[in-house]
Design a protein around this motif. Sequence first.
Motif, PDB file in Angstrom:
ATOM      1  N   SER A   7       0.857  -1.192   0.000  1.00 33.59           N
ATOM      2  CA  SER A   7       0.000   0.000   0.000  1.00 33.59           C
ATOM      3  C   SER A   7       0.889   1.236   0.000  1.00 33.59           C
ATOM      4  N   SER A  60      -1.989   0.001  -5.082  1.00 35.41           N
ATOM      5  CA  SER A  60      -2.956   0.430  -4.069  1.00 35.41           C
ATOM      6  C   SER A  60      -2.460   1.740  -3.456  1.00 35.41           C
ATOM      7  N   PRO A  89       0.724   2.706   5.744  1.00 33.74           N
ATOM      8  CA  PRO A  89       1.161   2.353   4.386  1.00 33.74           C
ATOM      9  C   PRO A  89       2.559   1.737   4.390  1.00 33.74           C
TER      10      PRO A  89
END
Length: 293
Positions: A226, A245, A266
């Motif tokens: 992410s 993503s 993240p």
Amino acid sequence: ANTVQVQVILDRSVPDRTALDIYSRPESGGDWTHHATAVLVSDGAEPGGARPSWPPRDADALDVDDVYEALTAAGLHYGPAFRGLRAAWRRGNELFAEVALPEDRHDEAGRFGIHPALLDAAVHLPAWAGLAEVPEGRNRLPFAWSGVRLHASGATHLRVHVVLGEAGSLSLQATDPSGTPVVSIDTLSARLVSSEQLKPAGRGVGDALFRVDWQPLELGPVNRESWAVLGDHGLAEALRGTGVSVSHYPDLTTLTGAVQAGEPTPDLIVLPITTHTGTEAGSGSQQAAQDPG
């Protein structure tokens, strides 16, 4: 004798041209072995040349009584149906031969354009003559055929005229006893092989040829990284277009607050570097991104 299955595949997808592939495998089954590839094309050429006198003038007769014993010693074992060489002559780089099917095979001749044993016998003389030019225990075998034309079918006897070329190559013209053309070969190239290579395969050793074997893999969940992009909304959209993503945050403070509020941390933070102009020290500034967690 081992029994094999033969498969011939024709491809006529191109007009006036047929591709041909020949495969075989043991009768008991197993993988197919690819032996030959050929291209058949339309050819309206007529056989030419005057019918030569026979036996050839100014040619020296050759003794063929021991031809097959010599070929056997070199690793070429011919059964009775294939021992068709009957007489031979030589004139420089030209060979002349008379070959025939055994009488008990004559009824098979009509089943073929040219009987395989008869065609094979047509090149036994140059194979035997070439033994003097190769190391002991080796011989030249037909490898590539070019310009092969069948002019008549059902022959049981042939008069063969061979012109020897370089590196074991040759051209061949064959007629029936009346002088009518039967088969012609523009170029036949040979490849040097040893008697060891000619030993029968598959006796207790199985198929040792390598082949492509697709092994299925177990599919599992893919760990996707992410990303968090700070400030540059256009960059975030571009990264989403590549399948990444991506989350977008105006700045690092907003991202830190979101993580503290329970948002997933993240794996990667993208912080665009912007060049500034003015009186501040340096012509530009860089900011480092750290894991807010």
